[in-house]
Enzyme design. Sequence first.
Site, PDB file in Angstrom:
ATOM      1  N   LYS A 227       0.837  -1.188   0.000  1.00 41.10           N
ATOM      2  CA  LYS A 227       0.000   0.000   0.000  1.00 41.10           C
ATOM      3  C   LYS A 227       0.884   1.255   0.000  1.00 41.10           C
ATOM      4  O   LYS A 227       2.107   1.175   0.177  1.00 41.10           O
ATOM      5  CB  LYS A 227      -0.970  -0.092   1.187  1.00 41.10           C
ATOM      6  CG  LYS A 227      -1.931  -1.297   1.019  1.00 41.10           C
ATOM      7  CD  LYS A 227      -3.095  -1.310   1.984  1.00 41.10           C
ATOM      8  CE  LYS A 227      -2.784  -1.984   3.275  1.00 41.10           C
ATOM      9  NZ  LYS A 227      -4.013  -2.276   4.081  1.00 41.10           N
TER      10      LYS A 227
ATOM     11  N   TYR B  86     -12.228  -2.707  -1.536  1.00 41.14           N
ATOM     12  CA  TYR B  86     -12.629  -2.706  -0.127  1.00 41.14           C
ATOM     13  C   TYR B  86     -14.150  -2.686   0.029  1.00 41.14           C
ATOM     14  O   TYR B  86     -14.658  -2.232   1.061  1.00 41.14           O
ATOM     15  CB  TYR B  86     -11.979  -1.528   0.599  1.00 41.14           C
ATOM     16  CG  TYR B  86     -10.544  -1.797   1.043  1.00 41.14           C
ATOM     17  CD1 TYR B  86     -10.200  -2.984   1.703  1.00 41.14           C
ATOM     18  CD2 TYR B  86      -9.537  -0.873   0.822  1.00 41.14           C
ATOM     19  CE1 TYR B  86      -8.889  -3.238   2.107  1.00 41.14           C
ATOM     20  CE2 TYR B  86      -8.220  -1.115   1.234  1.00 41.14           C
ATOM     21  CZ  TYR B  86      -7.914  -2.308   1.877  1.00 41.14           C
ATOM     22  OH  TYR B  86      -6.625  -2.558   2.298  1.00 41.14           O
TER      23      TYR B  86
ATOM     24  N   ASN C 149      -0.966  -0.067   7.502  1.00 39.59           N
ATOM     25  CA  ASN C 149      -0.318  -1.330   7.890  1.00 39.59           C
ATOM     26  C   ASN C 149       0.389  -2.010   6.710  1.00 39.59           C
ATOM     27  O   ASN C 149       0.583  -3.214   6.699  1.00 39.59           O
ATOM     28  CB  ASN C 149      -1.334  -2.251   8.552  1.00 39.59           C
ATOM     29  CG  ASN C 149      -2.501  -2.572   7.642  1.00 39.59           C
ATOM     30  OD1 ASN C 149      -2.483  -2.239   6.452  1.00 39.59           O
ATOM     31  ND2 ASN C 149      -3.499  -3.235   8.173  1.00 39.59           N
TER      32      ASN C 149
ATOM     33  N   HIS D 242      -1.607  -5.524   1.892  1.00 47.04           N
ATOM     34  CA  HIS D 242      -2.881  -6.241   1.782  1.00 47.04           C
ATOM     35  C   HIS D 242      -2.570  -7.632   1.275  1.00 47.04           C
ATOM     36  O   HIS D 242      -1.722  -7.805   0.399  1.00 47.04           O
ATOM     37  CB  HIS D 242      -3.826  -5.551   0.791  1.00 47.04           C
ATOM     38  CG  HIS D 242      -4.995  -6.423   0.426  1.00 47.04           C
ATOM     39  ND1 HIS D 242      -6.127  -6.504   1.187  1.00 47.04           N
ATOM     40  CD2 HIS D 242      -5.166  -7.320  -0.589  1.00 47.04           C
ATOM     41  CE1 HIS D 242      -6.955  -7.390   0.653  1.00 47.04           C
ATOM     42  NE2 HIS D 242      -6.395  -7.901  -0.430  1.00 47.04           N
TER      43      HIS D 242
ATOM     44  N   GLU E 245     -10.023 -10.562  -6.422  1.00 47.85           N
ATOM     45  CA  GLU E 245      -9.116  -9.418  -6.290  1.00 47.85           C
ATOM     46  C   GLU E 245      -8.081  -9.390  -7.418  1.00 47.85           C
ATOM     47  O   GLU E 245      -7.739  -8.316  -7.929  1.00 47.85           O
ATOM     48  CB  GLU E 245      -8.419  -9.463  -4.931  1.00 47.85           C
ATOM     49  CG  GLU E 245      -9.376  -9.211  -3.768  1.00 47.85           C
ATOM     50  CD  GLU E 245      -8.737  -9.450  -2.414  1.00 47.85           C
ATOM     51  OE1 GLU E 245      -9.448  -9.298  -1.402  1.00 47.85           O
ATOM     52  OE2 GLU E 245      -7.531  -9.785  -2.347  1.00 47.85           O
TER      53      GLU E 245
HETATM   54  P1  DAT Z   1      -6.609  -7.039   6.685  1.00 55.39           P
HETATM   55  O1  DAT Z   1      -5.929  -5.956   5.876  1.00 55.39           O
HETATM   56  O2  DAT Z   1      -5.716  -7.580   7.757  1.00 55.39           O
HETATM   57  O3  DAT Z   1      -7.234  -8.107   5.838  1.00 55.39           O
HETATM   58  P2  DAT Z   1      -9.322  -6.066   7.092  1.00 55.39           P
HETATM   59  O4  DAT Z   1      -9.666  -6.722   5.800  1.00 55.39           O
HETATM   60  O5  DAT Z   1     -10.176  -6.381   8.282  1.00 55.39           O
HETATM   61  O6  DAT Z   1      -7.799  -6.330   7.487  1.00 55.39           O
HETATM   62  O7  DAT Z   1      -9.379  -4.482   6.905  1.00 55.39           O
HETATM   63  C1  DAT Z   1      -8.892  -3.885   5.713  1.00 55.39           C
HETATM   64  C2  DAT Z   1      -8.078  -2.690   6.092  1.00 55.39           C
HETATM   65  O8  DAT Z   1      -8.919  -1.714   6.701  1.00 55.39           O
HETATM   66  C3  DAT Z   1      -6.970  -2.966   7.114  1.00 55.39           C
HETATM   67  O9  DAT Z   1      -5.778  -3.391   6.504  1.00 55.39           O
HETATM   68  C4  DAT Z   1      -6.821  -1.641   7.776  1.00 55.39           C
HETATM   69  C5  DAT Z   1      -8.210  -1.045   7.739  1.00 55.39           C
HETATM   70  N1  DAT Z   1      -8.934  -1.267   9.000  1.00 55.39           N
HETATM   71  C6  DAT Z   1      -9.475  -2.429   9.445  1.00 55.39           C
HETATM   72  N2  DAT Z   1     -10.062  -2.265  10.643  1.00 55.39           N
HETATM   73  C7  DAT Z   1      -9.879  -0.957  10.962  1.00 55.39           C
HETATM   74  C8  DAT Z   1     -10.236  -0.142  12.077  1.00 55.39           C
HETATM   75  N3  DAT Z   1     -10.916  -0.656  13.112  1.00 55.39           N
HETATM   76  N4  DAT Z   1      -9.868   1.152  12.057  1.00 55.39           N
HETATM   77  C9  DAT Z   1      -9.181   1.687  11.011  1.00 55.39           C
HETATM   78  N5  DAT Z   1      -8.811   0.974   9.937  1.00 55.39           N
HETATM   79  C10 DAT Z   1      -9.155  -0.325   9.910  1.00 55.39           C
HETATM   80 MG    MG Z   2      -8.803  -8.030   4.498  1.00 54.39          MG
END
Ligand code: DAT
Ligand code: MG
Length: 149
Positions: free
Chosen positions: A10, A50, A113, A116, A127
Amino acid sequence: MSQQTLILLKPDAVQRRLAGEIIGRFERKGLRLAGLKLVQAPRELAEKHYAVHKGKPFYESLLAFLTSGPTVAMVWEGREAVVVGRNLMGLTDGAKAPPGTIRGDFALSVQNNLVHGSDSPENAALEIALWFAPNELVKYESVDGKWVG
Ligand code: DAT
Ligand code: MG
């Protein structure tokens, strides 16, 4: 069973010059690179990527982040590539991700973070189709396949 997974570095990973460090981890694990490009994601692509998070409080901020600069989009393949990718990444929240993982070693934020990775083979296929045209993926034999596979 050989799988494919979509891995994104990212915009924070690119801006922080961590792309090489992170790509090296996927290489050293033994996964095979099947596609790679640098993309300035348009909002429409970020929305589709997303879509599962639409309506959540962090959704707009997440889209702004993913469209804020270039992303390295990659397809990695190999045995159990989806779970292998998730394990290399670590937990979503960088503060909770264990050391030794990409997020555990380099991220402190939840949103920013770095990486992805697809969370299931089904989502990986969806995806990959979002980020890559079929002719952008390359099929080839890896010379060390019999040692790594
Ligand atoms: P991952 O990237 O580990 O698959 P995810 O699919 O639950 O996590 O969420 C997608 C992204 O959204 C994640 O990389 C960071 C952001 N995100 C997730 N939960 C969040 C939160 N509670 N507050 C802010 N950003 C969040
Ligand atoms: Mg995810």
